[in-house]
Design an enzyme around this catalytic site. Structure first.
Site, PDB file in Angstrom:
ATOM      1  N   TRP A   3     -10.033  39.719  68.408  1.00 51.14           N
ATOM      2  CA  TRP A   3     -10.820  40.650  67.599  1.00 51.14           C
ATOM      3  C   TRP A   3     -11.382  41.790  68.433  1.00 51.14           C
ATOM      4  O   TRP A   3     -11.511  42.920  67.959  1.00 51.14           O
ATOM      5  CB  TRP A   3     -11.924  39.915  66.838  1.00 51.14           C
ATOM      6  CG  TRP A   3     -11.346  38.959  65.846  1.00 51.14           C
ATOM      7  CD1 TRP A   3     -11.381  37.597  65.892  1.00 51.14           C
ATOM      8  CD2 TRP A   3     -10.556  39.293  64.695  1.00 51.14           C
ATOM      9  NE1 TRP A   3     -10.675  37.062  64.842  1.00 51.14           N
ATOM     10  CE2 TRP A   3     -10.160  38.078  64.096  1.00 51.14           C
ATOM     11  CE3 TRP A   3     -10.129  40.491  64.117  1.00 51.14           C
ATOM     12  CZ2 TRP A   3      -9.365  38.028  62.942  1.00 51.14           C
ATOM     13  CZ3 TRP A   3      -9.339  40.453  62.973  1.00 51.14           C
ATOM     14  CH2 TRP A   3      -8.977  39.227  62.396  1.00 51.14           C
ATOM     15  N   ASP A  30     -19.930  43.037  68.117  1.00 50.77           N
ATOM     16  CA  ASP A  30     -19.400  42.352  66.950  1.00 50.77           C
ATOM     17  C   ASP A  30     -19.887  40.905  67.077  1.00 50.77           C
ATOM     18  O   ASP A  30     -19.429  40.168  67.947  1.00 50.77           O
ATOM     19  CB  ASP A  30     -17.869  42.427  66.960  1.00 50.77           C
ATOM     20  CG  ASP A  30     -17.229  41.578  65.867  1.00 50.77           C
ATOM     21  OD1 ASP A  30     -17.971  40.953  65.080  1.00 50.77           O
ATOM     22  OD2 ASP A  30     -15.985  41.530  65.800  1.00 50.77           O
ATOM     23  N   LYS A  62     -18.995  34.005  57.751  1.00 49.67           N
ATOM     24  CA  LYS A  62     -19.029  32.803  58.580  1.00 49.67           C
ATOM     25  C   LYS A  62     -20.416  32.155  58.511  1.00 49.67           C
ATOM     26  O   LYS A  62     -20.606  31.179  57.832  1.00 49.67           O
ATOM     27  CB  LYS A  62     -18.626  33.151  60.000  1.00 49.67           C
ATOM     28  CG  LYS A  62     -17.185  33.722  59.983  1.00 49.67           C
ATOM     29  CD  LYS A  62     -16.708  34.224  61.269  1.00 49.67           C
ATOM     30  CE  LYS A  62     -15.518  35.133  61.115  1.00 49.67           C
ATOM     31  NZ  LYS A  62     -14.300  34.472  60.660  1.00 49.67           N
TER      32      LYS A  62
HETATM   33  N1  PMP Z   1     -14.532  39.989  64.249  1.00 52.44           N
HETATM   34  C1  PMP Z   1     -14.568  38.669  64.462  1.00 52.44           C
HETATM   35  C2  PMP Z   1     -15.341  38.136  65.643  1.00 52.44           C
HETATM   36  C3  PMP Z   1     -13.896  37.813  63.593  1.00 52.44           C
HETATM   37  O1  PMP Z   1     -13.934  36.497  63.818  1.00 52.44           O
HETATM   38  C4  PMP Z   1     -13.194  38.351  62.488  1.00 52.44           C
HETATM   39  C5  PMP Z   1     -12.490  37.473  61.478  1.00 52.44           C
HETATM   40  N2  PMP Z   1     -12.293  36.186  61.781  1.00 52.44           N
HETATM   41  C6  PMP Z   1     -13.167  39.726  62.310  1.00 52.44           C
HETATM   42  C7  PMP Z   1     -13.860  40.510  63.209  1.00 52.44           C
HETATM   43  C8  PMP Z   1     -12.391  40.378  61.191  1.00 52.44           C
HETATM   44  O2  PMP Z   1     -12.886  40.039  59.936  1.00 52.44           O
HETATM   45  P1  PMP Z   1     -12.325  40.727  58.610  1.00 52.44           P
HETATM   46  O3  PMP Z   1     -10.901  40.258  58.477  1.00 52.44           O
HETATM   47  O4  PMP Z   1     -13.189  40.200  57.521  1.00 52.44           O
HETATM   48  O5  PMP Z   1     -12.436  42.198  58.767  1.00 52.44           O
END
Ligand code: PMP
Length: 366
Positions: A106, A176, A200
């Protein structure tokens, strides 16, 4: 009419286990919101009732997370991937670059989104080690001229986290914190901006909370469409256009529960207890389970492990399902197994998983 009883306990990384109390409270309130005579989805986002509810949700979040007074709290539609794109547009003035610490899947996505619209640079990376450890903050090569430094506080895919949040960095720190905000105590005053997808530890999918230092919002260039600009969302109190009211309400129900359970201290304690229970069970059988993440960087939220081969991983998943435990597949980019234990996961859930880990270790593969 009642729905079917729930039989499964999910350890999914993306759509978390919800406490029964939250589901019951939401089910009771959905058809009639307080004294309004309206169902929750019927509440107009311009109504005084909605404005008051949103204030309540934001206030509760501020209290629970310990948000400093000079921060704006935005409730924005969509997952955190949207913020990967909006962050550089809002915080990186033309001609400036942004620094990124690459600690996983991510973090790389966030970096790639920043590179798509301007200069972005890697200040540290754990990629050469397969993201099994998080580069220590002392080794980060931060450009003092960068607009900001971006980190991912918990790496959902790889099961690592940033143990200590560094202070005194030369540039604003942006994080993030999608998979650990409210699951552990994060010093929010050290971050200029923190954002977290709600899906989450905060509940519903499709909603992101952004906590941003107010003075930084003026950095956004005037030419941006208002819908892409955090400052405009802040000025409109997250009601620049029609917001996802039902999702925000569900987030509010989760926050009420977290507060009633004892707040952040209790969530932090449970996270460590669940993590301890599951890691102890895994470590008791080193001949059966492998833990790729470096011990000192292990996340207590997402526990990533594998057995000796894929066939045994599949046998484990089948054994888990037979006991009502699901969502234990690893992320598709790394495979293996993963137990995600967010705020809604009871400590008893970790115990059930640990019991299975011990039992399976006696007869792996059948
Ligand atoms: N950042 C982190 C740390 C994540 O774990 C995730 C999804 N598991 C995301 C971003 C992306 O999330 P989304 O698909 O809802 O944009």
């Amino acid at each position: 009419m009642r729905g079917p009883e729930r039989r499964l306990l999910t350890f999914s990384a993306g759509a978390p286990h919800w406490p029964d109390e939250v589901l019951a409270a939401a089910a009771a309130e959905l058809p009639g919101f307080r004294e309004t005579g309206l169902a929750v989805p019927e509440l107009g986002h311009r109504s005084p009732e909605w404005a008051a509810l949103q204030e309540e949700i934001e206030g509760r979040f501020r209290r629970l997370a310990g948000v400093p007074a000079d921060r704006e709290v935005l409730l924005l539609p969509g997952g955190p991937t949207w913020q990967f794109a909006l962050l550089p547009l809002n915080l990186r003035p033309p001609g400036m670059g942004a620094d990124y610490v690459l600690t996983g899947h991510w973090a790389r996505k966030a970096f790639d989104a920043a590179r798509a619209t301007g200069a972005a640079r890697v200040a540290a990376s754990g990629e050469a080690e397969g993201f099994t450890r998080v580069p220590a903050p002392a080794t980060w090569d931060v450009d003092p001229a960068a607009a900001y430094l971006h980190v991912t506080t918990n790496n959902t895919v790889h099961g690592t986290w940033l143990r200590e949040i560094p202070a005194g960095l030369p540039v604003p720190l942006v994080a993030d914190a999608t998979s650990d905000l409210l699951a552990r105590r994060l010093p929010l005053e050290r971050f200029a901006v923190v954002y977290a997808g709600a899906q989450k530890n905060l509940g519903p999918t499709g909603l992101t909370v952004v906590v941003a230092r107010r003075d930084l919002l003026d950095r956004a260039p005037g030419g941006l469409p208002p819908i892409l600009r955090w400052r405009d969302h802040a000025a409109a109190r997250s009601r620049l256009n029609t917001p996802p009211t039902v999702l925000a309400w569900l987030l509010g129900k989760m926050l009420e529960w977290i507060e009633a359970e004892g707040g952040l201290d209790e969530m932090d304690r449970r996270t460590r207890e669940r993590g301890r229970i599951v890691y102890e069970a895994l470590e008791a059988h080193p001949d059966v389970y492998r833990l790729p993440a470096a011990r000192e960087d292990r996340s207590w939220v997402n526990v990533v492990f594998r057995t000796r081969d894929e066939a045994t991983d599949r046998a484990f998943l089948a054994a888990a399902r037979a006991r009502g435990l699901v969502g234990l597949e690893g992320h598709r980019v790394v495979g293996g197994l993963r137990a995600s234990m967010y705020t809604g996961m009871p400590v008893e859930g970790a115990r059930r998983l640990a019991a299975l880990l011990h039992e399976f270790a006696e007869h792996p593969g059948g």
